[in-house]
Enzyme design. Structure first.
Site, PDB file in Angstrom:
ATOM      1  N   THR A  66      -3.819  -2.048 -10.287  1.00 39.28           N
ATOM      2  CA  THR A  66      -4.047  -2.404 -11.687  1.00 39.28           C
ATOM      3  C   THR A  66      -2.821  -2.138 -12.546  1.00 39.28           C
ATOM      4  O   THR A  66      -2.526  -2.898 -13.466  1.00 39.28           O
ATOM      5  CB  THR A  66      -5.244  -1.630 -12.253  1.00 39.28           C
ATOM      6  OG1 THR A  66      -5.045  -0.254 -11.993  1.00 39.28           O
ATOM      7  CG2 THR A  66      -6.519  -2.088 -11.613  1.00 39.28           C
ATOM      8  N   THR A  67      -2.107  -1.051 -12.251  1.00 37.84           N
ATOM      9  CA  THR A  67      -0.882  -0.791 -13.009  1.00 37.84           C
ATOM     10  C   THR A  67       0.151  -1.862 -12.662  1.00 37.84           C
ATOM     11  O   THR A  67       0.816  -2.399 -13.554  1.00 37.84           O
ATOM     12  CB  THR A  67      -0.316   0.593 -12.653  1.00 37.84           C
ATOM     13  OG1 THR A  67      -1.380   1.528 -12.637  1.00 37.84           O
ATOM     14  CG2 THR A  67       0.704   1.028 -13.665  1.00 37.84           C
TER      15      THR A  67
ATOM     16  N   ASP B 179      -5.033   5.577 -13.470  1.00 42.45           N
ATOM     17  CA  ASP B 179      -5.437   4.234 -13.100  1.00 42.45           C
ATOM     18  C   ASP B 179      -5.231   3.281 -14.271  1.00 42.45           C
ATOM     19  O   ASP B 179      -5.774   3.485 -15.354  1.00 42.45           O
ATOM     20  CB  ASP B 179      -6.911   4.270 -12.696  1.00 42.45           C
ATOM     21  CG  ASP B 179      -7.385   2.925 -12.216  1.00 42.45           C
ATOM     22  OD1 ASP B 179      -6.728   2.375 -11.333  1.00 42.45           O
ATOM     23  OD2 ASP B 179      -8.385   2.422 -12.738  1.00 42.45           O
TER      24      ASP B 179
ATOM     25  N   ASP C 244     -10.680   3.811  -5.751  1.00 40.24           N
ATOM     26  CA  ASP C 244      -9.557   2.927  -5.415  1.00 40.24           C
ATOM     27  C   ASP C 244      -9.360   2.900  -3.898  1.00 40.24           C
ATOM     28  O   ASP C 244      -9.224   1.840  -3.296  1.00 40.24           O
ATOM     29  CB  ASP C 244      -8.253   3.427  -6.059  1.00 40.24           C
ATOM     30  CG  ASP C 244      -8.154   2.997  -7.514  1.00 40.24           C
ATOM     31  OD1 ASP C 244      -9.188   2.562  -8.054  1.00 40.24           O
ATOM     32  OD2 ASP C 244      -7.065   3.099  -8.093  1.00 40.24           O
TER      33      ASP C 244
HETATM   34  P1  ADP Z   1      -1.616   0.673  -9.066  1.00 43.63           P
HETATM   35  O1  ADP Z   1      -2.636   0.873 -10.138  1.00 43.63           O
HETATM   36  O2  ADP Z   1      -0.806  -0.561  -9.297  1.00 43.63           O
HETATM   37  O3  ADP Z   1      -2.161   0.753  -7.694  1.00 43.63           O
HETATM   38  P2  ADP Z   1      -0.328   3.141  -8.433  1.00 43.63           P
HETATM   39  O4  ADP Z   1      -0.005   4.231  -9.395  1.00 43.63           O
HETATM   40  O5  ADP Z   1      -1.417   3.349  -7.449  1.00 43.63           O
HETATM   41  O6  ADP Z   1      -0.571   1.846  -9.276  1.00 43.63           O
HETATM   42  O7  ADP Z   1       1.030   2.814  -7.661  1.00 43.63           O
HETATM   43  C1  ADP Z   1       1.087   1.859  -6.667  1.00 43.63           C
HETATM   44  C2  ADP Z   1       2.507   1.650  -6.206  1.00 43.63           C
HETATM   45  O8  ADP Z   1       3.032   2.817  -5.609  1.00 43.63           O
HETATM   46  C3  ADP Z   1       2.540   0.552  -5.154  1.00 43.63           C
HETATM   47  O9  ADP Z   1       3.588  -0.328  -5.425  1.00 43.63           O
HETATM   48  C4  ADP Z   1       2.760   1.330  -3.879  1.00 43.63           C
HETATM   49  O10 ADP Z   1       3.439   0.558  -2.937  1.00 43.63           O
HETATM   50  C5  ADP Z   1       3.569   2.491  -4.343  1.00 43.63           C
HETATM   51  N1  ADP Z   1       3.455   3.646  -3.433  1.00 43.63           N
HETATM   52  C6  ADP Z   1       2.328   4.293  -3.094  1.00 43.63           C
HETATM   53  N2  ADP Z   1       2.595   5.299  -2.218  1.00 43.63           N
HETATM   54  C7  ADP Z   1       3.923   5.267  -2.015  1.00 43.63           C
HETATM   55  C8  ADP Z   1       4.836   6.054  -1.229  1.00 43.63           C
HETATM   56  N3  ADP Z   1       4.394   7.045  -0.474  1.00 43.63           N
HETATM   57  N4  ADP Z   1       6.146   5.744  -1.268  1.00 43.63           N
HETATM   58  C9  ADP Z   1       6.579   4.731  -2.032  1.00 43.63           C
HETATM   59  N5  ADP Z   1       5.788   3.967  -2.795  1.00 43.63           N
HETATM   60  C10 ADP Z   1       4.488   4.216  -2.798  1.00 43.63           C
HETATM   61 MG    MG Z   2      -2.980   2.412  -6.640  1.00 46.34          MG
END
Ligand code: ADP
Ligand code: MG
Length: 542
Positions: free
Chosen positions: A93-94, A60, A390
């Site tokens: 957040t990322t 996160d 989350d």
């Molecule tokens: P954040 O802290 O920004 O939420 P994450 O590590 O949770 O970071 O990553 C979120 C990103 O991953 C988003 O842009 C989301 O659309 C993408 N994402 C999540 N699941 C999938 C998936 N199954 N296929 C493609 N992209 C995905």
């Molecule tokens: Mg996320």
């Protein structure tokens, strides 16, 4: 020769102008680099050990940046937006950190070529507003009145949030749990009505959701073994009273001259305690919970009368029980009328792993639930808790606003296309700057590809082509190293997460661009009089 003008105290560190902005931008990019690899379902995790030797494994962005303890003043802005994204919407957040880092990176060449920061800021603000407008325009609203459709939508959003976490393998299991948990709450969806308890041992799939309040059995005195461990349709007394013998004696100083007098004091103490216990017994309550200790005499008394008691209940748990079961927390036993007692369908004490838990289910008042997480290592359970947080936030958000967009870089690609097209209609420097912002948005799909080990250039080219042809929901397909319609693949995210991320990232980068000088006062002298280092501006002589 010109006389030298001394304006600031000796030792003051001041840097200004273009090099200062560029150095701030570099610091922000270093921050973005720190979380870059954690983005998306194929993102990596970070193991951080703090100064006390406590290890945290996390994916996160906000958690990582919080623990990293950044000191650079400009870079702290990025930490702040990650934190506020966490507080506002709970996910993304990322993404927000990466976006801010990338906006700044795109602005850097302009700064170096002496474009005035205010022009860049104006263009970025405009581009962000346009992007938000576009999200609102294309986001898909879901019919809330159909419970089945609503539930499906919620599960999909929770699944997308969880798929990028350590618990991605148990996604289906936890998706259901998270949606059930949020569905159990009432209209306002108060987050604090979902309790999360962690019990090490067992597998992740042994985690349970309890529709009611649960907390770890508190420390008990001898006698509790004889207390019944299960009731149905019961009354609960919630107290903030110490039911122990020593209590009254500690409240005052007592002087005695004879053994008889001493005995009468002891007798009085016993009587006071027994009076309280009698009242509690007569009130009809079956379960007595107190924030303060319940001693052995009281425990035995209750056991003899087919009642259950628990002392030293954590305040948070006691309050949650009160909200769920009704009644109110009493500081005296004098007015224990039926309406101050809580009630619930069943009370039970059960064994979970190595711990005993008190469960209250079928609570009439508020709707609450408790998730009991199981799993091997402590760090692993903690990361699970953060991931569930989350997902819970996302489900709450979606229940409140029902607009969704496709994730996996789809929405970012579409916004990028939109801004690029828009920029062509503008004359002047703003055109280039809006184009820069459009390019910066591509960082999300690019990073998703890179983290999955794909050829990012190749996939981005495919995506650009597809979007130009009108495939607005095409994004990265992390399973097949290709592009896919992520709306159909159910990679959904609430629109508000993206809106907040883009606004916050643009704001933060504008803030950093608008700072062109840092002045750092010299440290106060160590051996001066206390407070002597404050010097000017505090009404002290210079
Ligand atoms: P954040 O802290 O920004 O939420 P994450 O590590 O949770 O970071 O990553 C979120 C990103 O991953 C988003 O842009 C989301 O659309 C993408 N994402 C999540 N699941 C999938 C998936 N199954 N296929 C493609 N992209 C995905
Ligand atoms: Mg996320």
């Amino acid at each position: 020769m010109q006389p030298q003008i001394i304006l600031l105290k000796e030792g003051t560190d001041s840097s200004q102008g273009v090099p200062q902005i560029v150095s701030n931008i570099n610091a922000c990019q270093a921050i973005a680099d720190a979380v870059r690899t954690t983005l998306g379902p194929r993102g990596m995790d970070k193991l951080i050990i703090n100064d006390q030797g406590k290890a945290t494994i996390s994916n996160d962005g906000a958690t990582i940046l919080k623990i990293l303890d950044i000191v650079h003043p400009a870079a702290k802005t990025l930490v702040d937006i990650a934190k506020s994204q966490d507080a506002e919407v709970g996910d993304g957040t990322t993404s927000v950190t990466l976006l801010a880092g990338e906006f700044l990176k795109e602005a850097k060449p302009f700064i170096e070529e002496a474009v005035h920061p205010q022009i860049i800021i104006k263009a970025f603000r405009k581009a962000a507003t346009e992007a938000v407008k576009k999200i609102k325009e294309i986001s898909v609203r879901i019919n809330k009145s159909d419970p089945k459709e609503m539930r499906q939508l919620l599960e999909k959003c929770a699944a997308t949030s969880l798929s990028s976490k350590l618990v991605a393998h148990q996604k289906d299991f936890f998706t259901k749990m998270v949606v059930d948990a949020v569905m159990l709450l009432d209209e306002l969806l108060p987050l604090n009505m979902i309790g999360v308890k962690k019990v090490t041992g067992g597998g992740l799939e042994d985690s349970v959701l309890i529709a009611g309040v649960a907390f770890k059995k508190t420390f008990s005195y001898a006698g509790f073994e004889m207390q019944p461990k299960k009731y149905t349709k019961l009354k609960i007394a919630l107290l903030n009273i110490e039911l122990e013998l020593k209590a009254e004696r500690d409240n005052a100083e007592v002087r005695v001259d004879s053994v008889e007098e001493y005995q009468s004091i002891v007798d009085a103490e016993w009587k006071i305690l027994y009076d309280k216990l009698d009242i509690l017994h007569k009130s009809g309550a079956k379960v007595i919970l107190s924030k303060l200790p319940i001693g052995d005499v009281a425990t035995q008394y209750f056991a003899d009368r087919d009642m259950f008691c628990a002392g030293r209940v954590v305040e948070e748990d006691l309050k949650r029980t009160m909200k769920a079961c009704g009644g109110s927390i009493q500081t005296t036993v004098q007015n224990l009328s039926p309406d101050v007692l809580g009630s619930c369908e069943t009370f039970e004490e059960i064994q979970i792993g190595g711990e005993r838990y008190n469960l209250f289910t079928g609570c009439p008042q508020a709707r609450t639930c408790t998730i009991i997480l199981r799993g091997g290592a402590e760090q692993f359970i903690e990361e699970t808790e953060r991931s569930l947080h989350d997902a819970i936030m996302i489900v709450r958000r979606t229940m409140k606003n029902d607009a969704v967009v496709a994730g996996g870089g789809a929405i970012e690609m579409e916004l990028s296309k939109h801004l690029r097209n828009l920029s062509r209609t503008i004359a002047g420097k703003e055109q280039l700057l809006m184009g820069a912002m459009a390019k910066a948005l591509e960082i999300i799909p690019r990073q998703l590809c890179e983290n999955a080990g794909f050829d990012a250039t190749n996939i981005l080219n495919k995506l650009r082509q597809r979007h130009a042809q009108g495939g607005i929901w095409y994004g990265v397909d992390v399973l097949n190293e290709d592009i896919a319609d992520n709306f159909e693949n159910c990679v959904w995210e609430p629109a508000v997460v993206k809106i907040n991320a883009i606004t916050a990232a643009a704001e933060a980068s504008c803030l950093i661009l608008s700072v062109d000088e840092t002045v750092k006062n010299p440290k106060a002298q160590q051996d001066g009089p206390p407070g002597g280092g404050m010097g000017r501006g505090r009404g002290r002589p210079m």
